[in-house]
Enzyme design. Structure first.
Site, PDB file in Angstrom:
ATOM      1  N   GLY A   1     -18.838 -42.797 -32.644  1.00  0.00           N
ATOM      2  CA  GLY A   1     -18.454 -43.291 -33.956  1.00  0.00           C
ATOM      3  C   GLY A   1     -17.050 -43.856 -33.871  1.00  0.00           C
TER       4      GLY A   1
ATOM      5  N   ILE B   1     -14.127 -42.467 -33.905  1.00  0.00           N
ATOM      6  CA  ILE B   1     -13.238 -41.761 -32.977  1.00  0.00           C
ATOM      7  C   ILE B   1     -13.570 -42.126 -31.537  1.00  0.00           C
ATOM      8  CG2 ILE B   1     -12.568 -39.482 -32.112  1.00  0.00           C
ATOM      9  CD1 ILE B   1     -13.147 -38.448 -34.999  1.00  0.00           C
TER      10      ILE B   1
ATOM     11  N   GLU C   1     -11.915 -20.664 -36.177  1.00  0.00           N
ATOM     12  CA  GLU C   1     -10.576 -21.162 -36.480  1.00  0.00           C
ATOM     13  C   GLU C   1      -9.969 -20.352 -37.623  1.00  0.00           C
ATOM     14  OE1 GLU C   1     -10.813 -25.395 -37.187  1.00  0.00           O
ATOM     15  OE2 GLU C   1     -11.576 -25.795 -35.159  1.00  0.00           O
TER      16      GLU C   1
ATOM     17  N   HIS D   1      -6.610 -27.816 -34.829  1.00  0.00           N
ATOM     18  CA  HIS D   1      -7.398 -28.794 -35.593  1.00  0.00           C
ATOM     19  C   HIS D   1      -6.452 -29.796 -36.260  1.00  0.00           C
ATOM     20  CE1 HIS D   1     -11.633 -29.170 -37.498  1.00  0.00           C
ATOM     21  NE2 HIS D   1     -11.056 -30.356 -37.455  1.00  0.00           N
ATOM     22  N   ALA D   2      -5.563 -30.350 -35.459  1.00  0.00           N
ATOM     23  CA  ALA D   2      -4.498 -31.197 -35.987  1.00  0.00           C
ATOM     24  C   ALA D   2      -4.478 -32.592 -35.381  1.00  0.00           C
ATOM     25  CB  ALA D   2      -3.140 -30.518 -35.738  1.00  0.00           C
TER      26      ALA D   2
END
Length: 314
Positions: free
Chosen positions: A147, A149, A255, A274-275
């Site tokens: 996709g 990304i 997480e 998750h940054a």
């Protein structure tokens, strides 16, 4: 009766006054209300027709007046079963590709040039050279998930002189990808395996012990999709055995990552919370533009962009 548009901000999703003004201009006839995730109430949600941001799914499930929710995430985790019959649900795909792709290339450079080790040594005032550095030019980057990304990763990998192969469900050509291959062939050829997959039943533990063993000896695994796509226990064993040279994980199965996880203490692993998609101002620009275009479509009765596929799970 005034129609209400509710914006729910939180964490890295913050809008400036210019974004609010842009939304107001695109929403004639709507009262635009902005609340933080901490301050928004079930009554705020119940009063809204359209929501942009991070409402609680359970509140939307009970709020029959809400007709459309524009999420600010690339995935729809926790939303698939929320009013599937009558709620329009869209996601923010296409707004995170640039920052996440830059994170991926940064992680690859850190791992191959030992920058993470030198940073650790700096804190300890240790002068020690590591002779296992390698160039990424001429390497093969394999991408699972092509996709926005995955495509942005491919673009940057090609700029570094890498060969790029990928795997996707639809066998359609992708710019900057040299070849689309079956999954097992991507695993066997990739020096760097980049995972940008959503969390679905089909992707759960896609990278299990068997598939990790099919990866090239000395390869690196990089996950910027969802943590559930990797069996972490199997990954730890693949790293401990030396079959994999390292990993860079922006997402984990649980997480925050539990303090007892062995991943914390592995020097060949780079972790971030998750940054990788954080680029607050530019992301706010992109997400506002997407929302305003979707709002125009919503008011015109046209199909919305990034409509969540409930059956596929993303």
């Amino acid at each position: 009766m005034t129609r209400q548009l509710l914006i729910v901000t939180t964490g890295e999703f913050q809008l400036q006054q210019r974004h609010i003004a842009q939304i107001r201009a695109a929403a004639p006839g709507f009262e635009v209300v902005t609340k933080s995730y901490r301050d928004v109430t079930p009554e705020d949600v119940a009063a809204a027709e359209v929501i942009f941001g991070w409402p609680r799914p359970e509140w939307v499930a009970a709020a029959r007046n809400v007709r459309w929710v524009q999420l600010c995430s690339a995935g729809a985790d926790g939303w698939i079963d929320i009013r599937p019959g009558d709620l329009l649900l869209t996601k923010a795909s296409g707004t995170f590709g640039v920052p996440i792709a830059e994170w991926v290339m940064g992680a690859i450079l850190m791992l191959t040039r030992n920058l993470h080790l030198y940073r650790d040594q700096q804190r300890e005032r240790v002068w020690k050279q590591h002779w296992n550095a390698r160039e990424i030019m001429g390497s093969t980057v394999g991408i699972l998930g092509l996709g926005d990304i995955g495509r942005e990763v491919a673009r940057r990998a090609k700029a570094f002189g890498c060969r790029v192969v990928g795997f996707r469900r639809r066998n359609l050509p992708v710019e900057y990808v040299d070849a689309l291959l079956p999954l097992d062939e991507v695993l066997a050829e990739a020096d760097f395996l980049v995972m940008a997959l959503p969390a679905t039943k089909e992707t759960y533990h896609l990278m299990n012990a068997e598939r990790l063993a099919r990866m090239k000896q000395g390869a690196y695994l990089i996950n910027v999709g969802r943590g559930s796509t990797v069996d972490e226990a199997a990954l730890v064993e693949a790293l401990r055995s030396g079959h994999l040279a390292g990993a860079a994980l922006d997402v984990t199965e649980q997480e925050p990552l539990p303090p007892e996880s062995p991943l914390w203490g592995m020097e060949q692993v780079i972790l971030s919370p998750h940054a990788s998609g954080f680029s607050p101002e530019r992301n706010a620009d992109r997400r506002t533009e997407l929302f305003c275009e979707n709002l125009r479509r919503y008011l015109a009765g046209e199909p919305l962009l990034n409509l969540v596929d409930r059956e596929a799970g993303y």
